[in-house]
Design a protein around this motif. Structure first.
Motif, short mmCIF file in Angstrom:
data_model
loop_
_atom_site.label_atom_id
_atom_site.label_comp_id
_atom_site.label_asym_id
_atom_site.label_seq_id
_atom_site.Cartn_x
_atom_site.Cartn_y
_atom_site.Cartn_z
N GLY A 47 -14.59 -1.98 5.93
CA GLY A 47 -14.52 -1.47 4.57
C GLY A 47 -13.25 -0.63 4.42
O GLY A 47 -12.56 -0.35 5.41
N HIS A 48 -12.96 -0.24 3.21
CA HIS A 48 -11.76 0.58 2.98
C HIS A 48 -11.99 1.55 1.82
O HIS A 48 -12.91 1.36 1.02
N VAL A 49 -11.14 2.55 1.76
CA VAL A 49 -11.16 3.53 0.68
C VAL A 49 -9.76 3.57 0.08
O VAL A 49 -8.77 3.65 0.81
N GLY A 50 -9.70 3.49 -1.24
CA GLY A 50 -8.42 3.57 -1.94
C GLY A 50 -8.08 2.29 -2.66
O GLY A 50 -8.75 1.26 -2.50
N GLU A 51 -7.04 2.36 -3.47
CA GLU A 51 -6.55 1.22 -4.23
C GLU A 51 -5.35 0.62 -3.50
O GLU A 51 -4.48 1.35 -3.03
N PHE A 52 -5.30 -0.70 -3.42
CA PHE A 52 -4.19 -1.36 -2.75
C PHE A 52 -2.88 -1.09 -3.49
O PHE A 52 -2.79 -1.29 -4.70
N THR A 53 -1.89 -0.63 -2.74
CA THR A 53 -0.55 -0.41 -3.25
C THR A 53 0.42 -0.95 -2.21
O THR A 53 0.50 -0.41 -1.11
#
Length: 133
Positions: free
Chosen positions: A90-96
């Motif tokens: 899983g991940h946290v944050g918006e892809f940039t």
């Protein structure tokens, strides 16, 4: 030449499509990830590479090995093949897109020709685990 490039990659699937990235100046898409730094374990390498490339934090509690793929090296003149250990998390944050990453794309099985050989193998691996229809 018979050298093998050893890398780690993050397999992230959303809506039945796998995340792929394109480095600036490259013709094909790759998975987020890269080479381990000296002394790095898989978790440290994958989480660092993803943070550097996509500006998101991976979740250690959900980090799992998906498998290892081997394929012909693409755009790596010093290597004949790539050995890519693939992981999910899983991940946290918006892809940039950050650093060398110029583009991110979600791909399905119909988009195979857009992927570098090892990333095609990773798409097949994800499909074999039921992550990509």
């Amino acid at each position: 030449m018979n050298r093998e490039l050893d890398v780690v990659a993050w397999v992230h699937v959303s809506g039945g499509r796998m995340l792929a990235v394109r480095s600036r100046g490259r013709d094909l898409l790759y998975l987020p990830g890269g080479k381990r730094e000296p002394g790095e374990d898989d978790w440290s390498a994958v989480s660092r590479e993803v943070r550097e490339e996509l500006a998101v934090e991976l979740d250690a509690a959900s980090f799992r090995a998906l498998g290892v793929v081997r394929a012909e090296a693409h755009d790596q003149p010093a290597f004949s093949h790539v050995r890519m250990a693939c992981f999910t998390s899983g991940h946290v944050g918006e892809f940039t897109p950050a650093n060398e990453i110029g583009e991110l794309v979600f791909v399905g099985r119909d988009d195979r020709d857009l992927l570098a050989p090892a990333s095609r193998a990773a798409l097949d691996l994800a499909a074999s685990h039921g992550l990509v229809p």
